[in-house]
Structures are given as C-alpha cells and as structure tokens.
Scaffold this motif. Structure first.
Motif, mmCIF file in Angstrom:
data_model
loop_
_atom_site.group_PDB
_atom_site.id
_atom_site.type_symbol
_atom_site.label_atom_id
_atom_site.label_comp_id
_atom_site.label_asym_id
_atom_site.label_seq_id
_atom_site.Cartn_x
_atom_site.Cartn_y
_atom_site.Cartn_z
ATOM 1 N N HIS A 1 18.795 15.986 -24.093
ATOM 2 C CA HIS A 1 17.656 15.194 -24.556
ATOM 3 C C HIS A 1 16.949 14.562 -23.357
ATOM 4 C CE1 HIS A 1 16.051 12.365 -27.937
ATOM 5 N NE2 HIS A 1 15.195 12.440 -26.940
ATOM 6 N N ALA A 2 17.734 14.039 -22.425
ATOM 7 C CA ALA A 2 17.148 13.422 -21.227
ATOM 8 C C ALA A 2 16.321 14.429 -20.442
ATOM 9 C CB ALA A 2 18.252 12.842 -20.346
ATOM 10 N N GLU A 3 16.839 15.629 -20.316
ATOM 11 C CA GLU A 3 16.107 16.656 -19.578
ATOM 12 C C GLU A 3 14.816 17.033 -20.299
ATOM 13 O OE1 GLU A 3 17.508 20.221 -16.912
ATOM 14 O OE2 GLU A 3 17.872 20.704 -19.030
ATOM 15 N N ARG A 4 14.884 17.221 -21.616
ATOM 16 C CA ARG A 4 13.680 17.558 -22.381
ATOM 17 C C ARG A 4 12.636 16.458 -22.292
ATOM 18 N NH1 ARG A 4 17.438 18.761 -26.386
ATOM 19 N NH2 ARG A 4 16.757 16.941 -27.585
ATOM 20 N N ALA A 5 13.099 15.213 -22.197
ATOM 21 C CA ALA A 5 12.189 14.070 -22.146
ATOM 22 C C ALA A 5 11.565 13.870 -20.768
ATOM 23 C CB ALA A 5 12.927 12.798 -22.567
ATOM 24 N N GLY A 6 11.976 14.659 -19.794
ATOM 25 C CA GLY A 6 11.368 14.576 -18.479
ATOM 26 C C GLY A 6 11.970 13.562 -17.535
ATOM 27 N N MET A 7 13.206 13.114 -17.790
ATOM 28 C CA MET A 7 13.863 12.224 -16.843
ATOM 29 C C MET A 7 13.992 12.932 -15.485
ATOM 30 S SD MET A 7 14.680 9.426 -18.635
ATOM 31 C CE MET A 7 13.049 9.689 -19.337
ATOM 32 N N ASP A 8 13.832 12.185 -14.416
ATOM 33 C CA ASP A 8 13.925 12.774 -13.081
ATOM 34 C C ASP A 8 15.355 13.160 -12.730
ATOM 35 O OD1 ASP A 8 11.148 12.519 -12.242
ATOM 36 O OD2 ASP A 8 11.513 10.359 -12.320
ATOM 37 N N ALA A 9 16.315 12.475 -13.338
ATOM 38 C CA ALA A 9 17.733 12.764 -13.122
ATOM 39 C C ALA A 9 18.512 12.193 -14.289
ATOM 40 C CB ALA A 9 18.227 12.162 -11.806
ATOM 41 N N VAL A 10 19.742 12.663 -14.457
ATOM 42 C CA VAL A 10 20.628 12.071 -15.463
ATOM 43 C C VAL A 10 21.772 11.372 -14.754
ATOM 44 C CG1 VAL A 10 20.034 13.688 -17.291
ATOM 45 C CG2 VAL A 10 21.948 14.223 -15.774
ATOM 46 N N GLU A 11 22.158 10.236 -15.307
ATOM 47 C CA GLU A 11 23.272 9.462 -14.773
ATOM 48 C C GLU A 11 24.451 9.624 -15.716
ATOM 49 O OE1 GLU A 11 25.808 5.778 -14.538
ATOM 50 O OE2 GLU A 11 24.634 6.556 -16.223
ATOM 51 N N LEU A 12 25.646 9.758 -15.146
ATOM 52 C CA LEU A 12 26.851 9.890 -15.954
ATOM 53 C C LEU A 12 28.025 9.219 -15.252
ATOM 54 C CD1 LEU A 12 28.561 12.266 -14.332
ATOM 55 C CD2 LEU A 12 27.003 13.779 -15.560
ATOM 56 N N ASP A 13 29.142 9.117 -15.983
ATOM 57 C CA ASP A 13 30.324 8.420 -15.480
ATOM 58 C C ASP A 13 31.524 9.355 -15.506
ATOM 59 O OD1 ASP A 13 29.196 5.482 -15.587
ATOM 60 O OD2 ASP A 13 28.710 6.401 -17.516
ATOM 61 N N LEU A 14 32.397 9.231 -14.513
ATOM 62 C CA LEU A 14 33.527 10.134 -14.401
ATOM 63 C C LEU A 14 34.857 9.401 -14.279
ATOM 64 C CD1 LEU A 14 32.044 12.691 -11.846
ATOM 65 C CD2 LEU A 14 32.287 13.008 -14.314
ATOM 66 N N HIS A 15 35.823 9.870 -15.071
ATOM 67 C CA HIS A 15 37.219 9.438 -14.966
ATOM 68 C C HIS A 15 38.091 10.684 -14.872
ATOM 69 C CE1 HIS A 15 36.979 5.089 -15.972
ATOM 70 N NE2 HIS A 15 35.941 5.446 -16.692
ATOM 71 N N LEU A 16 39.295 10.523 -14.353
ATOM 72 C CA LEU A 16 40.246 11.627 -14.323
ATOM 73 C C LEU A 16 41.160 11.563 -15.532
ATOM 74 C CD1 LEU A 16 41.367 11.767 -10.582
ATOM 75 C CD2 LEU A 16 39.827 13.325 -11.772
ATOM 76 N N SER A 17 41.344 12.716 -16.180
ATOM 77 C CA SER A 17 42.304 12.816 -17.271
ATOM 78 C C SER A 17 43.721 12.872 -16.696
ATOM 79 C CB SER A 17 42.040 14.072 -18.096
ATOM 80 O OG SER A 17 42.298 15.231 -17.315
ATOM 81 N N LYS A 18 44.702 12.882 -17.576
ATOM 82 C CA LYS A 18 46.103 12.933 -17.154
ATOM 83 C C LYS A 18 46.382 14.163 -16.312
ATOM 84 C CE LYS A 18 50.788 12.731 -19.109
ATOM 85 N NZ LYS A 18 51.562 12.640 -20.387
ATOM 86 N N ASP A 19 45.703 15.271 -16.633
ATOM 87 C CA ASP A 19 45.920 16.511 -15.894
ATOM 88 C C ASP A 19 44.829 16.791 -14.861
ATOM 89 O OD1 ASP A 19 44.225 16.812 -18.052
ATOM 90 O OD2 ASP A 19 44.986 18.770 -18.659
ATOM 91 N N GLY A 20 44.077 15.744 -14.483
ATOM 92 C CA GLY A 20 43.177 15.847 -13.342
ATOM 93 C C GLY A 20 41.788 16.380 -13.602
ATOM 94 N N ALA A 21 41.378 16.478 -14.874
ATOM 95 C CA ALA A 21 40.018 16.928 -15.188
ATOM 96 C C ALA A 21 39.025 15.790 -14.970
ATOM 97 C CB ALA A 21 39.947 17.418 -16.628
#
Length: 227
Positions: free
Chosen positions: A25-45
């Motif tokens: 949705h962000a891309e379709r709306a023309g955002m210059d970039a998307v922001e996201l958050d990252l954590h590691l799962s128990k098996d390192g994903a």
C-alpha cells in the motif's frame, strides 16, 4: 532540496503494520521509502515486527526470541496477513527500505543480507542504539545509517557522528531548530517522526527537515490523512 516521505511500518494508519499488505500500500501510494522493524526469531530469522513480543500485533503471545519462524508463521498479523521476514519485503516491493534494528545481533544478521544481496544503495539501517548503528557501519562499508532518538541531550549530533550515522531521526514533538541546524552544520540529515497532522507537517518544513515518517499515505503530501 528534496523532502523525503517514509511510510511508517508501511502505512500503519490504514493497514496492519509491518505486513506485506502495508508495504505494498505504501508503495502504491508513492511513499519515497518504507520503514520497518526487525527482530531475530529463536532460529535466527530476521522477523519484521516492531515489538519484542507478538501480543499487540498478532493473535499470539510471547517473545519473538522464544519462537521459531515456523511458529511465527502460524500467527495472524491482521486481516489474515502473516508475519513476514525481511527478504520477503525486499521481494514484494521495489521501494527503498529503512530497516530499524533493535540490537547488535540483529545488526549482524541484517549486514549479512545486505552484503549477500548487494543492497547498500537500497537499504538504510536505523536504530535507537548507538552500538548497533556503529556495528552496521563497520560491517557494511558505505551503508547509510540513521540514529533514532525520542529524547536526547545536547550531545545527540556528536553521538550520531561517533556512531557513523548519516542521518538523525528525531521525535517531531521535541525537535528544535537548534538541533536541526547543528546537525546540518555537521553534514547530517534530519528526519522527523511521526508526522501525521497538518501542524506537524508545517513544523517539519519550517524546521528545514530532510524528510518525515508518517502513518498515513496522504498526510505528508497534502496535510490530510487519507487511505
């Protein structure tokens, strides 16, 4: 000077945050970039989720670090969306990405993906933790990094420089012209978060910011939340 608009966790004001649906949705709306958050799962994903646990944004409970990716995949992240991993977001949208990491361990995992896939130009790495920013800069030469702060002291510009950050991402509610001018004088960019109202948008422009993070597709361009 270009004013960049980043979609906060995709467009979390209208879609389930940190989901493929939200990023698309962000891309379709023309955002210059998307922001996201990252954590590691128990098996390192590298799991795309803001909180350290799954309680608020899924139908599950408990810490991400205590769940395998397979277990996380069983959860509903909103409107039937599944919890994505970082590389799925990269494949689902073509937008530049600002990836926020929560600790040094996640920094190392993210650095491996950036180097393997040649993402230095596309992915910007951010964190509230100076050491995570510094570790990313060390592991991935040339990567753009961002130091985030909600509350800060008079040394925030020096902290950013010491960590190797190129940008400061600061709480718009506490941001002052003095800090912006100090950062710009040292060659740092400044973005404000989270800009969701016409008043905050006017403030962002008045302060001479380089960009803003928003929850709504239309706010940063028109001053009105839109879907």
């Amino acid at each position: 000077m270009t004013f960049l608009i980043l979609g906060h966790r995709g467009v979390m004001g209208v879609e389930p945050e940190n989901t493929l649906r939200s990023f698309a949705h962000a891309e379709r709306a023309g955002m210059d970039a998307v922001e996201l958050d990252l954590h590691l799962s128990k098996d390192g994903a590298l799991v795309v989720m803001h909180d350290a646990d799954v309680d608020r944004t899924t139908d599950g409970s408990g810490p991400i670090a205590e769940k395998t990716l397979a277990e996380l995949r069983t959860l509903d992240a909103g409107q039937g969306e599944r919890v994505p991993v970082f590389e799925e977001v990269l494949d689902a949208v073509g937008s530049p990405v600002q990836a926020e990491i929560k600790d040094v361990a996640a920094a190392r995992a993210l650095a491996e993906v950036i180097l393997r896939r040649g993402l230095v130009e596309r992915v910007e790495v951010s964190s509230f933790h100076d050491e995570a920013v510094a570790e990313t800069a060390r592991l991935v030469p040339g990567v753009r990094t961002v130091l985030i702060a909600s509350r800060w002291g008079g040394d925030v510009v020096e902290r950013a420089k010491a960590a190797g950050a190129a940008t400061l991402a600061l709480n718009i509610r506490r941001l002052t012209l003095e800090v912006v001018e100090q950062a710009h004088a040292e060659g740092l960019k400044v973005i404000g978060w989270v800009v969701n109202t016409p008043q905050h948008l006017r403030l962002a422009h008045a302060l001479g910011l380089d960009g803003a993070t928003t929850d709504h597709p239309g706010t940063a361009r028109t001053g009105r939340p839109t879907s």
